[in-house]
Structure formats: C-alpha cells, structure tokens
Design a protein around this motif. Structure first.
Motif, short mmCIF file in Angstrom:
data_model
loop_
_atom_site.label_atom_id
_atom_site.label_comp_id
_atom_site.label_asym_id
_atom_site.label_seq_id
_atom_site.Cartn_x
_atom_site.Cartn_y
_atom_site.Cartn_z
N UNK A 277 52.10 77.77 -8.41
CA UNK A 277 51.20 76.61 -8.33
C UNK A 277 50.21 76.53 -9.49
N UNK A 278 50.69 76.83 -10.68
CA UNK A 278 49.83 76.69 -11.86
C UNK A 278 50.35 75.51 -12.69
N UNK A 279 49.50 74.93 -13.51
CA UNK A 279 49.95 73.83 -14.38
C UNK A 279 51.08 74.32 -15.29
N UNK A 280 51.94 73.43 -15.74
CA UNK A 280 53.09 73.83 -16.57
C UNK A 280 52.71 74.54 -17.87
N UNK B 138 47.72 80.59 -21.82
CA UNK B 138 48.10 79.18 -21.94
C UNK B 138 49.02 79.00 -23.14
N UNK B 139 50.09 78.23 -22.96
CA UNK B 139 50.92 77.79 -24.07
C UNK B 139 50.15 76.64 -24.72
N UNK B 140 49.47 76.93 -25.81
CA UNK B 140 48.60 75.93 -26.42
C UNK B 140 49.39 74.73 -26.95
N UNK B 141 50.59 74.97 -27.39
CA UNK B 141 51.44 73.85 -27.84
C UNK B 141 51.65 72.86 -26.70
N UNK C 61 57.03 72.31 -25.81
CA UNK C 61 56.98 73.60 -25.13
C UNK C 61 57.39 74.70 -26.10
N UNK C 62 56.71 75.83 -26.03
CA UNK C 62 57.01 76.96 -26.90
C UNK C 62 58.07 77.84 -26.25
N UNK D 46 42.46 70.11 -40.74
CA UNK D 46 42.40 70.98 -39.58
C UNK D 46 41.68 70.26 -38.46
N UNK D 47 42.19 70.42 -37.25
CA UNK D 47 41.54 69.86 -36.06
C UNK D 47 40.81 70.99 -35.36
N UNK D 48 39.48 70.80 -35.16
CA UNK D 48 38.71 71.83 -34.45
C UNK D 48 38.81 71.56 -32.96
N UNK D 49 39.26 72.58 -32.23
CA UNK D 49 39.46 72.46 -30.78
C UNK D 49 38.20 72.84 -30.01
N UNK D 50 38.02 72.22 -28.86
CA UNK D 50 36.94 72.53 -27.94
C UNK D 50 37.49 73.55 -26.94
N UNK D 51 37.07 74.79 -27.04
CA UNK D 51 37.61 75.86 -26.20
C UNK D 51 37.46 75.54 -24.71
N UNK D 52 36.30 75.07 -24.30
CA UNK D 52 36.07 74.77 -22.88
C UNK D 52 37.06 73.73 -22.34
N UNK D 53 37.45 72.76 -23.17
CA UNK D 53 38.36 71.71 -22.74
C UNK D 53 39.78 72.22 -22.54
N UNK D 54 40.11 73.35 -23.15
CA UNK D 54 41.46 73.90 -23.05
C UNK D 54 41.72 74.60 -21.71
N UNK D 55 40.64 74.99 -21.04
CA UNK D 55 40.79 75.69 -19.76
C UNK D 55 41.38 74.75 -18.73
N UNK D 56 42.22 75.26 -17.83
CA UNK D 56 42.70 74.41 -16.73
C UNK D 56 41.53 73.85 -15.94
N UNK D 57 41.70 72.65 -15.39
CA UNK D 57 40.61 71.93 -14.73
C UNK D 57 39.90 72.76 -13.68
#
Length: 154
Positions: A45-48, A64-67, A74-75, A137-148
């Motif tokens: 039951x985790x996100x894909x 997390x598969x960041x791709x 999908x990686x 380069x695109x700077x990512x927001x680390x907090x936004x990458x976490x699952x909801x």
C-alpha cells in the motif's frame, strides 16, 4: 555564467545529479550521504514511486524512485544507480538517481523562477532553474518529494 569558487553571502552550495538524461540539484545541507544502490524491501500500500525500504545502519528508511516521482518514467534499478540520502526535519529518505555529478557553489542571483506550467496543485517539485555553463539545472524542493502522508507527519 561562472560558478563561484569561494562561498559568499549570496551563494548556495548545491549537489547535482542526473535523472533520465536531465540535471537536477538540491541544497547540500539536506544531504546526509551518498550510497551505492542496494535492493529494497517492498512495502504494501505504498505509492508506485516508493521502491520500498532499506536498513541504513539500524534506521529503516524509505527509498523513492526519483525518476518516477518526477513523472519521467520508471527506473529499472541496477547496481549503477545511487541513493542520495536526504533529511527533511526528522524524516530521512533515499532518493534513487541515475548518477551524482558534482557539488558546487552558485550565486543566488543566478536562480530563476521556473515558468508557470499549469501543474496540478501539490505537484510543484522545482523552485528554481539555474542556467550554468551552458546547462540548465532544476533545483528540487526536498520536502515536496516526500510522499503526502509523510509530509503531513513531518
């Protein structure tokens, strides 16, 4: 536009990595370590985009598969991939990337606001675009990458 060689008040230290042939970066202060790929244990039951968990010296950490998280496909995980272990508040998570490239200093004046791409709410992962030495380069927001559910818990 040249990189800075020494830190100044208007400089950020970033680490860059590659995903699906594109360059991304995050603030180096959120990175705990870089480690080689290791198989993950799947969780139900985790996100894909959540590959599973690994044991990081006694800490069970999600990976997390960041791709996939960024919607770039999908990686097919292999030993050539790398985990960037990041920390946001009290959460530690691994981000699987294709390759880590470099750490560098950049003047904050180079950061540009990304164009409005009419993304769905909550899907904003990039807070700045950095044109640097002929690259973007695109700077990512680390907090936004976490699952909801993890973002809410954090």
């Amino acid at each position: 536009m040249p990189r800075l060689d020494t830190p100044t008040d208007g400089a950020l230290e970033l680490i860059s990595f590659e995903i699906a042939g594109q360059e991304f970066c995050i603030d180096i202060r959120s990175v705990r370590e870089i480690r080689g790929w290791t198989p993950t244990t799947r969780m139900p039951h985790t996100p894909p985009y959540v590959l599973g968990v690994i044991n990081l010296r006694g800490l069970v950490m999600p990976v997390i598969d960041l791709r996939r998280r960024l919607g770039l496909g999908e990686t097919e995980a292999s030993s050539r991939h790398v985990f960037v272990v990041v920390q946001h508040q009290d959460r530690v998570i691994g981000l699987m990337v294709d390759a880590v490239q470099e750490t560098f200093l950049v003047d904050t004046a180079l950061l540009q606001t990304p164009p409005d791409m009419d993304c769905e709410p909550g899907a904003t992962f990039v807070d700045a675009i950095i044109p640097l030495e002929g690259r973007m380069l695109s700077r990512l927001i680390v907090a936004a990458l976490l699952p909801a559910h993890e973002r809410l818990a954090a």
